[in-house]
Design a protein around this motif. Structure first.
Motif, PDB file in Angstrom:
ATOM      1  N   VAL A   1       0.573  -1.198  -0.016  1.00 11.49           N
ATOM      2  CA  VAL A   1       0.008   0.056  -0.139  1.00 11.49           C
ATOM      3  C   VAL A   1       0.770   1.273   0.006  1.00 11.49           C
ATOM      4  O   VAL A   1       1.785   1.314   0.851  1.00 11.49           O
ATOM      5  N   PRO A   2       0.896   1.985  -1.017  1.00  9.90           N
ATOM      6  CA  PRO A   2       1.486   3.290  -1.018  1.00  9.90           C
ATOM      7  C   PRO A   2       1.516   4.226   0.160  1.00  9.90           C
ATOM      8  O   PRO A   2       0.274   4.248   0.653  1.00  9.90           O
ATOM      9  N   ARG A   3       2.721   4.691   0.571  1.00  9.99           N
ATOM     10  CA  ARG A   3       2.635   5.894   1.629  1.00  9.99           C
ATOM     11  C   ARG A   3       3.070   7.047   0.877  1.00  9.99           C
ATOM     12  O   ARG A   3       3.354   8.435   1.563  1.00  9.99           O
ATOM     13  N   SER A   4       3.594   7.131  -0.431  1.00 15.03           N
ATOM     14  CA  SER A   4       3.785   8.378  -1.053  1.00 15.03           C
ATOM     15  C   SER A   4       3.920   7.906  -2.614  1.00 15.03           C
ATOM     16  O   SER A   4       3.374   6.697  -3.070  1.00 15.03           O
ATOM     17  N   ASP A   5       4.244   8.676  -3.489  1.00 17.44           N
ATOM     18  CA  ASP A   5       3.984   8.406  -4.893  1.00 17.44           C
ATOM     19  C   ASP A   5       5.381   7.533  -4.941  1.00 17.44           C
ATOM     20  O   ASP A   5       6.332   7.327  -4.497  1.00 17.44           O
ATOM     21  N   LEU A   6       5.204   6.475  -6.206  1.00 20.07           N
ATOM     22  CA  LEU A   6       5.978   5.560  -6.249  1.00 20.07           C
ATOM     23  C   LEU A   6       6.536   5.398  -7.767  1.00 20.07           C
ATOM     24  O   LEU A   6       5.692   5.602  -8.647  1.00 20.07           O
TER      25      LEU A   6
END
Length: 336
Positions: free
Chosen positions: A78-83
């Motif tokens: 699950v992203p916590r920032s742009d990836l």
């Protein structure tokens, strides 16, 4: 507010909603990322996390064992920032493929083992299907749900498609197959799907590991190799519980007798007392025979638990992670 995700230098870009996994976000927006079990167990969805931060809300997925620290599993991440993600280098298809929805007729239905049924499907004569050995199709059910099954036949046999269907206890579709489906019944399928299959750019010796009906895509790949007249060394390890579960037992010995580049081993985990072949788990037989897997490619198909246990054991024997190809057969007993 969601996060933006980019794939490779010139690949697709999409967004993920808060709490949404990378894979779910991609599939929701029509972007096909490699995946298998969707439970963090098989490792089919592993990609390189080139930039950004992720979480695994349910805990560290088992398939991360043996992978590099820069790897992430899109089915659980699950992203916590742009990836920015880099997909593993895989051979490109020899020719573009179009995913299509087609009608088909059950030409033949045959019990191959107590819990495995073989189906031969006939496509319309005027509408051939192009697929690659190792791919799969979805059977489309009337309520809009779908069930995935690998092609067990080589592409050269089109318009006939062979499937191997394992009974799932309480499964709606597999119960239909085993108890009510008859010849000339009509089905709708969507195909071709998936990217499993022999790397056409490699001549490295290939080890094929199949558990249960995981034999199906491997059979397609072997028969396609025979049809193409290839000479690449292929060694098949088939895993099953008992001799009765080892369906189509005469095929591999026949291939070996006719083609010097092919070999096979059958491995039973719960053999009968008179079984004089290999015993135990199928991937253990491979690592017993190959203390060093450097320079090989390994293709493994079957239940996610089998792939989960095999992956770290194979990588510990020197197998390059980029040379491991997996196809997880997900148990969808809740609705299959």
């Amino acid at each position: 507010m969601g996060f933006q995700i980019s794939i490779d230098a010139d690949g697709p870009r999409f967004s993920a909603e808060p709490g949404e996994t990378v894979l779910d976000a991609a599939l929701r927006q029509g972007i096909a990322l490699p995946h298998g079990c969707r439970d963090g167990r098989c490792g089919s969805c592993a990609v390189t996390l080139a930039a950004g931060e992720i979480d695994y809300p349910g805990g560290t997925p088992p398939a991360l064992a043996g992978l590099g620290a820069e790897q992430c599993l899109t089915c659980r991440a699950v992203p916590r920032s742009d990836l920015h993600l880099d997909l593993p280098a895989r051979p490109r298809p020899e020719e573009p493929q179009q995913v299509r929805t087609l009608p088909c007729r059950v030409e033949r239905i045959e019990r191959l083992a107590p819990e495995v049924m073989g189906l031969s499907l006939k496509l319309p004569d005027h509408d051939p299907l192009r697929f690659r050995a190792g791919q799969y199709l979805d059977v489309l059910l009337r309520d809009g749900s779908r069930r995935a099954f690998s092609f067990a036949s080589a592409p050269a046999l089109s318009p006939y498609l062979e499937l191997h269907i394992r009974r799932v206890p309480g499964g709606r579709f597999t119960t239909e197959v085993f108890e009510r489906l008859g010849e000339r019944a009509l089905l709708r399928v969507q195909a071709p799907l998936g990217d499993f299959g022999l790397d056409p750019t490699s001549t490295a010796p290939a080890i094929l590991i199949g558990g249960g009906t995981g034999f199906a895509p491997l059979k397609s790949m072997i028969e396609d190799a025979i049809a193409r007249g290839q000479q690449r060394p292929l060694l098949l390890y088939r895993g099953a519980r008992t001799r009765a579960d080892l369906y189509l037992p005469d095929l591999a010995p026949r291939w070996a007798a006719e083609h010097p580049w092919f070999g096979h081993q059958a491995v039973l985990s719960e053999p009968e007392p008179d079984w004089d072949g290999r015993r135990g788990l199928v991937h253990q037989a491979v690592i017993e025979d190959f203390p060093d897997l450097a320079g090989h490619q390994v293709y493994i198909s079957g239940p996610p638990a089998m792939i989960e246990h095999a992956r770290p054991a194979l990588l510990a024997r020197g197998l390059d992670p980029a040379a491991l190809f997996t196809d997880a057969f997900v148990d969808t007993s809740h609705g299959n």
